[in-house]
Design an enzyme around this catalytic site. Structure first.
Site, PDB file in Angstrom:
ATOM      1  N   SER A  49       0.792  -1.231   0.000  1.00  0.00           N
ATOM      2  CA  SER A  49       0.000   0.000   0.000  1.00  0.00           C
ATOM      3  C   SER A  49       0.822   1.277   0.000  1.00  0.00           C
ATOM      4  O   SER A  49       0.305   2.341  -0.322  1.00  0.00           O
ATOM      5  CB  SER A  49      -0.969   0.015   1.184  1.00  0.00           C
ATOM      6  OG  SER A  49      -0.287   0.225   2.390  1.00  0.00           O
ATOM      7  N   LYS A  86       1.046   4.646   7.057  1.00  0.00           N
ATOM      8  CA  LYS A  86       0.252   5.445   6.115  1.00  0.00           C
ATOM      9  C   LYS A  86       0.799   6.860   6.036  1.00  0.00           C
ATOM     10  O   LYS A  86       1.520   7.323   6.918  1.00  0.00           O
ATOM     11  CB  LYS A  86      -1.217   5.530   6.567  1.00  0.00           C
ATOM     12  CG  LYS A  86      -1.954   4.219   6.559  1.00  0.00           C
ATOM     13  CD  LYS A  86      -2.158   3.704   5.175  1.00  0.00           C
ATOM     14  CE  LYS A  86      -2.838   2.344   5.190  1.00  0.00           C
ATOM     15  NZ  LYS A  86      -2.706   1.643   3.939  1.00  0.00           N
TER      16      LYS A  86
END
Length: 137
Positions: A49, A86
């Site tokens: 990701s 993230k």
């Protein structure tokens, strides 16, 4: 530690022998890579990701809990019991991935969100580190 004070070119066009430029500097990799030793931990990236931000599966993450926070930091955090890495849009309170296939996550008041630290560096393992693998089991 020996430091080569030149930037190695990625293309194979030839560059001067790095051996002629070696300098011995009184520092370790820890000193180069870690700003706050007592507030730093090392993690391992899992998944794809964050590839859009240059973090790939198996990369070593150097996470600093004392680093000054800035908008759009890459962080590691616990969100609703899940540990993750993230991009953090602090202004919009939103967690972003590095690939478009993953949707942004808008934090809400009901989320259990704890920022664990800021990823200040990532290191790509071109060969697996057996010592690191043993530590992270």
């Amino acid at each position: 530690m020996n430091i080569i004070p030149i930037k190695a070119q990625a293309g194979i066009t030839g560059f001067e022998s790095p051996a002629s430029e070696y300098q011995t500097l009184p520092m370790s990799l820890d000193e180069i890579l870690i700003d706050h030793p007592t507030a730093t931990f090392v993690g391992l990236a899992v998944g794809d990701s964050m590839t859009g931000h240059g973090i790939f599966d198996g990369d070593v993450l150097i996470v600093d809990r004392a680093a000054r926070q800035a908008n759009m930091d890459i962080i590691v955090a616990t969100l609703n019991g899940v540990f993750m890495c993230k991009l953090y849009d602090r202004k919009k309170q939103c967690l972003l991935s590095g690939l478009d296939i993953y949707k942004a996550y808008q934090l809400t008041d009901g989320d259990e969100f704890l920022e664990e630290g800021i990823v200040i560096r990532s290191i790509r393992n071109h060969r697996q580190s057996t010592k690191l693998a043993r530590c992270l089991r």
